[in-house]
Write a protein that holds these residues in place. Sequence first.
Motif, mmCIF file in Angstrom:
data_model
loop_
_atom_site.group_PDB
_atom_site.id
_atom_site.type_symbol
_atom_site.label_atom_id
_atom_site.label_comp_id
_atom_site.label_asym_id
_atom_site.label_seq_id
_atom_site.Cartn_x
_atom_site.Cartn_y
_atom_site.Cartn_z
ATOM 1 N N HIS A 146 -3.877 10.439 -3.276
ATOM 2 C CA HIS A 146 -4.415 10.802 -1.968
ATOM 3 C C HIS A 146 -5.776 10.168 -1.710
ATOM 4 C CE1 HIS A 146 -1.065 13.474 -1.315
ATOM 5 N NE2 HIS A 146 -1.255 13.960 -2.526
ATOM 6 N N VAL A 147 -6.544 9.947 -2.762
ATOM 7 C CA VAL A 147 -7.833 9.272 -2.617
ATOM 8 C C VAL A 147 -7.585 7.834 -2.158
ATOM 9 C CG1 VAL A 147 -9.849 8.392 -3.878
ATOM 10 C CG2 VAL A 147 -9.053 10.749 -4.255
ATOM 11 N N TYR A 148 -6.625 7.178 -2.782
ATOM 12 C CA TYR A 148 -6.248 5.813 -2.410
ATOM 13 C C TYR A 148 -5.840 5.764 -0.939
ATOM 14 C CZ TYR A 148 -3.418 1.555 -2.177
ATOM 15 O OH TYR A 148 -2.878 0.346 -1.813
ATOM 16 N N ARG A 149 -5.007 6.715 -0.517
ATOM 17 C CA ARG A 149 -4.534 6.721 0.876
ATOM 18 C C ARG A 149 -5.701 6.891 1.847
ATOM 19 N NH1 ARG A 149 -1.276 11.266 4.166
ATOM 20 N NH2 ARG A 149 -0.935 10.046 6.059
ATOM 21 N N LYS A 171 0.839 -1.208 0.000
ATOM 22 C CA LYS A 171 0.000 0.000 0.000
ATOM 23 C C LYS A 171 0.872 1.255 0.000
ATOM 24 C CE LYS A 171 -3.971 -2.231 2.157
ATOM 25 N NZ LYS A 171 -4.920 -2.252 3.288
ATOM 26 N N GLY A 172 1.969 1.202 0.715
ATOM 27 C CA GLY A 172 2.897 2.330 0.708
ATOM 28 C C GLY A 172 3.527 2.533 -0.659
ATOM 29 N N GLU A 173 3.961 1.440 -1.268
ATOM 30 C CA GLU A 173 4.556 1.529 -2.606
ATOM 31 C C GLU A 173 3.547 2.114 -3.595
ATOM 32 O OE1 GLU A 173 7.721 -2.192 -2.516
ATOM 33 O OE2 GLU A 173 5.650 -2.582 -3.100
ATOM 34 N N ASN A 174 2.320 1.647 -3.526
ATOM 35 C CA ASN A 174 1.287 2.128 -4.436
ATOM 36 C C ASN A 174 1.011 3.619 -4.221
ATOM 37 O OD1 ASN A 174 -0.646 1.914 -6.489
ATOM 38 N ND2 ASN A 174 -2.279 1.537 -5.004
ATOM 39 N N TYR A 175 0.904 4.015 -2.972
ATOM 40 C CA TYR A 175 0.634 5.427 -2.681
ATOM 41 C C TYR A 175 1.763 6.318 -3.205
ATOM 42 C CZ TYR A 175 0.516 9.830 -0.225
ATOM 43 O OH TYR A 175 0.552 11.180 0.059
ATOM 44 N N TYR A 176 3.011 5.956 -2.922
ATOM 45 C CA TYR A 176 4.127 6.812 -3.325
ATOM 46 C C TYR A 176 4.386 6.763 -4.828
ATOM 47 C CZ TYR A 176 5.100 8.110 1.422
ATOM 48 O OH TYR A 176 4.987 8.643 2.693
ATOM 49 N N SER A 199 -12.492 14.961 -3.325
ATOM 50 C CA SER A 199 -13.286 14.035 -4.144
ATOM 51 C C SER A 199 -13.726 12.772 -3.400
ATOM 52 C CB SER A 199 -12.498 13.644 -5.393
ATOM 53 O OG SER A 199 -11.320 12.970 -5.038
ATOM 54 N N VAL A 200 -13.248 12.587 -2.165
ATOM 55 C CA VAL A 200 -13.630 11.407 -1.381
ATOM 56 C C VAL A 200 -13.805 11.858 0.067
ATOM 57 C CG1 VAL A 200 -11.230 10.723 -0.913
ATOM 58 C CG2 VAL A 200 -13.023 9.007 -0.888
ATOM 59 N N PRO A 201 -14.767 11.281 0.788
ATOM 60 C CA PRO A 201 -14.943 11.657 2.196
ATOM 61 C C PRO A 201 -13.688 11.343 3.011
ATOM 62 C CG PRO A 201 -16.843 10.416 1.409
ATOM 63 C CD PRO A 201 -15.790 10.320 0.344
ATOM 64 N N THR A 202 -13.436 12.156 4.022
ATOM 65 C CA THR A 202 -12.307 11.897 4.915
ATOM 66 C C THR A 202 -12.471 10.545 5.602
ATOM 67 O OG1 THR A 202 -13.405 12.909 6.810
ATOM 68 C CG2 THR A 202 -12.007 14.356 5.452
ATOM 69 N N MET A 203 -11.389 10.074 6.179
ATOM 70 C CA MET A 203 -11.435 8.826 6.929
ATOM 71 C C MET A 203 -12.514 8.897 8.003
ATOM 72 S SD MET A 203 -8.475 7.080 9.335
ATOM 73 C CE MET A 203 -8.613 8.353 10.584
ATOM 74 N N ALA A 204 -12.550 9.989 8.773
ATOM 75 C CA ALA A 204 -13.534 10.117 9.859
ATOM 76 C C ALA A 204 -14.962 10.094 9.319
ATOM 77 C CB ALA A 204 -13.277 11.391 10.648
ATOM 78 N N THR A 205 -15.184 10.753 8.202
ATOM 79 C CA THR A 205 -16.520 10.763 7.596
ATOM 80 C C THR A 205 -16.920 9.352 7.181
ATOM 81 O OG1 THR A 205 -16.148 13.024 6.807
ATOM 82 C CG2 THR A 205 -17.920 11.783 5.765
#
Length: 194
Positions: free
Chosen positions: A127-130, A117-122, A170-176
Motif C-alpha cells: 500500500h505504501v508503494y501504491r 506497477k499494477g503487477e508489483n502492487y498486487y 507510514s507514508v503521507p497520503t497522495m493529497a498530503t
Amino acid sequence: MERELELWHKYYHEDNMRHLFIENSYYGAEFLNLWMQSDNDDILEELYEDWKGTAAYNPYTKDFYKKIKSECPETIFHGTDVGHQYNITGQRFLKYLEENNLENTEKYLLAQKSIEKGENYYKNRDHVYRENQMTENFIMEFDKLEGESIMGIYGGAHTNLDAMDYMTNSVPTMATQLKEHYGDIIHSEDLGYL
C-alpha cells in the motif's frame, strides 16, 4: 457520485476545465477517452465488465460516466492509479495500440509502466508503494498540462490533507504529498459525509 458530477459540471461549464483526474489506471482512463469519441458504448461496457469484483462495478458508475459524456463531452480523463486489471484491461489496451501501429509511442510506454506497477502492487499488496506511485503518476500527468486547472476524484483514503495512509500509517497520503509538492494550489473536499 451525484455531488462529484455536480462539481465537475460546474468546473467544466463555468470554469472551462477539461481535465478530470480519476482513481483508475492510465490505460483505463485512455479507454474512457476513446469511448468519449465513439458513437456507441462498447468500450464502456468492456471496462465495466473488467471492473467486476470492485466497487466500480455498479450501475451508478456507468451512469456517472454516461452523464459526463453527454453533459461534458470534451472531458479528458487522466488515470493516475497503479495498473488495476492489468491482465485484462491493460493487455487489451496494448493490443489496441499494436493494432493501430502505436507500439513506439509514449502511450505504449506509459501503458506498459502502468501494467508493471499494477503487477508489483498486487504481487506484494504494498500500500505504501501504491500511494507513492499514485502521487508520482499524478505529478507526471499534471505537469504535462502546464498550468491547466484540473479536478480529481479519488477515495478519501488518498485525499486527506496532512494525513498518513490509512492502511499502514507510514507514508503521507497522495493529497498530503501533492500539497507538499505544489503548495496551496491543492484543495481537497471530503464528500464522505454525503
